[in-house]
Every structure is written in structure tokens, then in C-alpha cells.
Design an enzyme around this catalytic site. Structure first.
Site, short mmCIF file in Angstrom:
data_model
loop_
_atom_site.label_atom_id
_atom_site.label_comp_id
_atom_site.label_asym_id
_atom_site.label_seq_id
_atom_site.Cartn_x
_atom_site.Cartn_y
_atom_site.Cartn_z
N ARG A 1 0.80 -1.12 -0.10
CA ARG A 1 -0.17 -0.17 -0.02
C ARG A 1 1.15 1.32 0.04
NH1 ARG A 1 2.47 1.83 3.89
NH2 ARG A 1 0.80 3.49 3.71
N GLY A 2 0.32 2.37 -0.14
CA GLY A 2 1.14 3.83 -0.10
C GLY A 2 1.31 3.93 -1.89
N ALA A 3 0.81 5.15 -2.12
CA ALA A 3 0.58 5.54 -3.54
C ALA A 3 1.91 5.06 -4.64
CB ALA A 3 0.43 7.04 -3.86
N ARG B 1 -7.52 -0.17 -6.91
CA ARG B 1 -7.79 1.14 -5.94
C ARG B 1 -7.81 2.42 -6.73
NH1 ARG B 1 -4.35 1.09 -0.60
NH2 ARG B 1 -6.04 2.20 0.17
N ASP C 1 -1.75 10.86 -2.21
CA ASP C 1 -2.04 9.68 -2.88
C ASP C 1 -2.62 10.46 -4.64
OD1 ASP C 1 -2.82 8.71 -0.06
OD2 ASP C 1 -2.62 7.06 -1.54
N LYS D 1 -4.17 10.12 3.33
CA LYS D 1 -4.84 9.42 4.20
C LYS D 1 -6.02 10.05 5.12
CE LYS D 1 -4.79 5.94 4.65
NZ LYS D 1 -5.81 4.91 3.87
O1 MRU Z 1 -4.42 3.21 2.06
P1 MRU Z 1 -2.94 3.35 2.25
O2 MRU Z 1 -2.27 2.81 3.27
O3 MRU Z 1 -2.59 3.13 0.94
O4 MRU Z 1 -2.72 4.99 2.30
C1 MRU Z 1 -1.50 5.51 2.09
C2 MRU Z 1 -1.23 7.06 2.12
O5 MRU Z 1 -2.50 7.49 2.47
C3 MRU Z 1 0.06 7.78 1.97
O6 MRU Z 1 -0.07 8.88 3.19
C4 MRU Z 1 0.28 7.98 0.49
O7 MRU Z 1 -0.09 6.97 -0.25
C5 MRU Z 1 1.56 8.62 0.49
S1 MRU Z 1 2.74 7.25 0.45
C6 MRU Z 1 4.45 7.82 0.15
#
Ligand code: MRU
Length: 354
Positions: A59-61, A102, A246, A257
């Protein structure tokens, strides 16, 4: 998709790496199990990859985008073997499957567009060049994070405590991290006195992942419940809130988030500065403003249950949007690998690409 207990390799200078190509397969550190267990999920085909993104193994963009890029290479390998005459059309379906995993993180669509462009010029076995393309994208992300680390750290005047939200670290990227990259660099330069991390309900990215990741690097971390954040800011110790993103719309509005928006409002009220750290692959010039960003809603059970056990009163329902939009007007600095934008606005964001 199989799960093993093997250890994950880490790129130099950063202990944790969530994504690795090894032994002809994609190895993902299983983020659902951290910090209790360090296991990995091995993806051998595109459906493994799509499932891993959907179910938050990864997870994470930026990490989602990189994983999807490897997914395209795996798709091409499989389709070229099974339907050599029609592999291109078949891979196009796989791209759709990956795109449906997603909706909010635009890095996913950015990476798929990049891989589709690479596909266009290929005639022979598409797998080797596509794997190389995915690996290049992966390496470029780590490079961008290191650059942002330097740029963002320079904005933090010592001594300063910082607060971060969710996990925008090595785990959420190719390695090193965006917001946590800045925090790593600033910590190394002795600018930071203390790192606070929101626990980040309901998935607990802060408590489970950010705290674990920082501690792996020997950086102390103090967790706060989301509800404690405004009270913390009032104490006057925190100088900057540092978060990832994201999707950033063309006018500088930031999707991140759930809970980020509330933090930004509280930060402005208390005179705390607000920094967003994201590579340009997170900026979406096709999305005019935050209102047009699709916000993912996830299962009610993520809120109603904890560790598979119901904690909410029987009969209660839950609303679980997992991202929110922070208006550009609340952002003091947007740090990208191409430079820093102070007080982001449409013209400045567009100028970054010109
Ligand atoms: O739902 P997630 O855990 O994928 O959400 C991640 C976030 O909101 C991060 O802050 C965002 O993707 C930036 S990651 C460098």
C-alpha cells in the site's frame, strides 16, 4: 500467491524495502502482518499482483504504482506464452484489472500509462523489456525520494518536533519514503528533536508501520491517537506536520489518508506549518481540483472490527472513506523531486511541468 517467511532485501541507506524482484517473481513484504511478523507474499502472475494491491499486502501510492508496473511485466510474460498471436489484447484486459484495484492513488494509473507506452513499441517477447521498465521505474522512485529528503529537510529549522500521519515511508514507496524520507534526512542532519506519529485509524498505518519503520532505522517515535493531535499542536512543540499524498490535483489540492485534512485545519489554527512530500508521479494535471478526486471507501469491517474480532456494538454501521482532500490553501510547502512549491496554486503546479 504464496506466503513465505523469508527476509526482505533493503536498498542501501534505508533498512526496509517493500518490493523486490527475485527468482523470476515479485516478492512483496506483507504489510498486513507487520509489525508482528515479517513475511512476504510472492506474486507469480497478474492476478496475484491485483489481489495484493486490493488487499493491502502492499500500500502507499508510489508502492502501488511500482507493484502494478511489475504486474504488467508478469501479465505480458503469461500472455505471450499462452496466446502468442493475441498477447497485446489480453494484456490490455490485465491492465484494466490492475486499474480497478484501488481508485485514489494516481501513481497506479501513471505507472500503467507508462507501461502501456512501453508496450506500444514491442514486437518480440515483451517480458524482458517490460521487466527492465518496471525496475527503472522502481529505481527512479527511490532516487526521487532521496532528492525530496534533501529538499524537505532544508525547510525544517532546528530544533523542531514533527508530526506525521499514516505511513509515507520506505514501506509506501520503492524505498526510503516521501514524508519519512524528509524525516530521515532531517533526523540525520540533527534538525528534529522528536517525531510524533498518528496511529492512523482504522488500518493503523502509523502505529503498525511508521513506528516500526522508524525504529528499524534507530529513530525514536512517539505515537498519538488521532484525537490527541490538535491538543498536541496547541502545546507549541511541533513545528511541521509532514505527510505524503495519494493524488495532487492541478490546483494543488491534496488527497491523502483520512485525517490529513483535519490535521491541516488544526495546523493552520495553531501556526504549525504543513508540508506535503510527493513525487511528480502523484500530481494529476487531468484532475482540476480536489472535488474531482475519487475517494476510496473500504469495508465497514475495517472500522467495526479489530484483528478480526468485532469491537463495535452489534447493529452499529460504519462509514469508511479512507482518504480526504486538503485544500491547497492549507499547504505551506509541496516538496517534489523537481523542486519545492511554497503555497501551492494552479499556476505554480503547472509551471513545475513546463
Ligand atoms: O491506504 P494506504 O495505506 O495505501 O494510504 C497511504 C497513504 O495515504 C499515504 O500517505 C500516501 O499513499 C503517500 S505514500 C508515500
Amino acid at each position: 500467491m504464496t506466503t513465505t517467511a523469508s527476509r526482505h532485501d533493503a536498498p542501501a541507506g534505508s533498512f526496509v524495502s517493500p518490493i523486490a524482484w527475485r527468482e523470476d517473481a515479485l516478492h512483496l513484504l506483507d504489510q498486513r502482518r507487520l509489525p508482528a511478523r515479517r513475511e512476504e507474499v510472492v506474486c507469480r502472475d497478474v492476478s496475484d499482483v491485483a489481489r495484493a494491491i486490493r488487499e493491502m499486502v502492499v500500500r502507499g501510492a508510489p508502492a502501488i504504482g511500482i507493484t502494478a508496473a511489475y504486474g504488467v511485466a508478469l501479465a505480458a510474460r503469461e500472455r505471450y506464452r499462452s496466446v502468442p498471436g493475441r498477447w497485446r489484447e489480453a494484456v490490455e484486459q490485465d491492465l484494466e484489472t490492475l486499474a480497478a484495484t484501488r481508485p485514489t492513488a494516481v501513481n497506479l494509473f501513471w505507472a500503467l500509462r507508462h507501461m502501456r507506452d512501453c508496450l506500444a513499441g514491442l514486437d518480440d517477447d515483451p517480458f524482458p523489456p517490460l521487466l527492465t521498465a518496471a525496475q527503472r521505474l522502481h529505481a527512479a522512485d527511490i532516487e526521487a525520494n532521496r532528492r525530496m529528503g534533501v529538499l524537505g529537510a532544508a525547510l525544517i529549522d532546528p530544533p523542531c518536533a514533527v508530526l506525521t500521519h499514516c505511513n509515507a515511508g520506505a514501506l509506501a514507496t520503492g524505498g526510503y519514503g516521501t514524508a519519512l524520507g524528509v524525516i530521515r534526512a532531517a533526523h540525520e542532519e540533527g534538525r528534529i528533536t522528536r517525531v510524533y506519529a498518528d496511529e492512523t485509524r482504522p488500518w493503523l498505518q502509523g502505529a503498525r508501520l511508521t513506528a516500526w519503520e522508524l525504529l528499524q532505522d534507530g529513530i525514536d517515535v512517539t505515537l498519538v491517537a488521532e484525537g490527541a493531535a490538535a491538543h498536541l499542536l496547541r502545546q507549541g512543540e511541533v513545528g511541521w506536520i509532514v505527510v505524503g499524498a495519494d493524488r495532487i490535483a492541478a490546483n494543488g489540492d491534496v488527497a491523502n489518508k483520512i485525517g490529513t485534512y483535519g490535521l491541516a485545519v488544526a495546523a493552520r489554527f495553531h501556526g504549525v506549518r504543513f508540508m506535503v512530500v510527493a513525487p511528480t508521479s502523484t500530481i494529476d494535471l487531468q484532475t482540476p481540483d480536489g472535488g474531482a478526486i475519487p475517494i476510496e471507501n473500504r469495508a465497514q469491517d475495517e472500522l467495526l472490527c479489530l484483528d478480526g474480532r468485532r469491537i463495535a456494538a452489534e447493529g452499529a454501521q460504519a462509514w469508511n472513506p479512507v482518504f480526504d482532500v486538503t485544500p491547497a490553501a492549507l499547504v505551506d510547502a509541496l516538496v517534489t523531486e523537481k523542486g519545492v512549491i511554497e503555497a501551492p496554486a494552479r499556476e505554480k503546479v503547472t509551471a513545475l511541468f513546463s
